[in-house]
Scaffold this active site. Structure first.
Site, PDB file in Angstrom:
ATOM      1  N   ASN A  60       0.853  -1.185   0.000  1.00 39.99           N
ATOM      2  CA  ASN A  60       0.000   0.000   0.000  1.00 39.99           C
ATOM      3  C   ASN A  60       0.892   1.238   0.000  1.00 39.99           C
ATOM      4  OD1 ASN A  60      -1.770  -2.112   0.952  1.00 39.99           O
ATOM      5  ND2 ASN A  60      -3.145  -0.492   1.598  1.00 39.99           N
ATOM      6  N   ARG A  61       0.337   2.362  -0.411  1.00 41.72           N
ATOM      7  CA  ARG A  61       1.034   3.632  -0.245  1.00 41.72           C
ATOM      8  C   ARG A  61       0.903   4.078   1.207  1.00 41.72           C
ATOM      9  NH1 ARG A  61       2.075   5.516  -5.242  1.00 41.72           N
ATOM     10  NH2 ARG A  61       0.526   4.999  -6.836  1.00 41.72           N
TER      11      ARG A  61
END
Ligand code: CTP
Ligand code: CA
Length: 228
Positions: A34-35
């Site tokens: 994920n960011r």
């Protein structure tokens, strides 16, 4: 803003904070993630420590220096993050800010995947990761007295976040408005609605550090209700 914080203290309390992304290997050189900068979680860990808590910060891979005075346990995968959280129990407070990958690659290879002329592209098979927040909230006698989750939503923020609070069995959800038009995603500020069993409280747009200080203050008030 710096050093010890005014108001109720968390001295004698142990807080567990998860932060950052997890990296789920595809092969030795590639991963799914994920960011997440980890910045909000690191700020919360620092703010809890500034109120006197002993803090264990279980961190996925991030580009941030370890906050001084905090026990940082570095992990890569969701499975490792869960194990590190379990090893950190017992604690009084758990704050799960990590952007945990919802899936891992079912069969990561131990050799780098190579392109071959004319070969078809590989297909990744995914398997679900453990939900660390839900595990902590269901830890039986080892359950922290206060379990706090985060939820980033682009629409129906309060409805989805309130549903997550119930589904995961946590006490509070810090709901984060990440509609693209707010410009929040990846920035220095957050727009928060704090959701508990008692209802919801909308905060003004604040820097991540100010969100952390306000949350740490709320948590300290929770543990000393007569001083709030
Ligand atoms: N969380 C966690 N472990 C996971 C997934 C999420 O601990 N495997 C925690 C996050 O740290 C956060 C909260 O659960 O505190 C909500 O995460 P979010 O990704 O918004 O919720 P999900 O249940 O994964 O739902 P979805 O991504 O489908 O919206
Ligand atoms: Ca998720």
């Amino acid at each position: 803003d710096h050093g010890a914080a005014a108001g109720p203290s968390l001295a004698g309390r142990h807080a567990l904070v998860t932060a950052g992304p997890t990296h789920e290997p595809i092969d030795p050189v590639r991963y799914l993630a994920n960011r997440s900068s980890g910045r909000q979680g690191y700020a919360i860990a620092a703010a809890l420590a500034a109120r006197g808590a002993r803090v264990t910060l279980v961190s996925g891979p991030v580009d941030l220096p370890p906050p001084p005075g905090i026990d940082v346990r570095r992990v890569e995968t969701a499975t490792q993050m869960l194990a590190a959280c379990r090893a950190a129990l017992p604690c009084d407070i758990a704050v799960c800010t990590a952007a945990v990958a919802d899936w891992h690659v079912a069969n990561p290879t131990d050799r780098k995947m190579k392109k071959a002329p004319g070969a078809t592209a590989p297909v990744l098979t995914l398997a679900p990761n453990p939900d660390i927040l839900a595990h902590l909230a269901a830890a039986g006698p080892a359950r922290p007295a206060l379990v706090v989750g985060f939820a980033a939503e682009t629409h129906d923020l309060e409805r989805y976040a309130a549903a997550k609070r119930v589904a995961k069995g946590c006490d509070w959800i810090v709901a984060n408005d990440v509609r693209p038009e707010t410009g929040i995603m990846g920035g220095a500020e957050n727009e928060i609605v704090l959701i508990s069993a008692d209802g919801s409280e909308r905060w003004p747009r604040l820097t991540k550090e100010a969100v952390a200080q306000r949350l740490a203050q709320r948590i300290a008030e929770y543990f000393s209700p007569d001083r709030s």
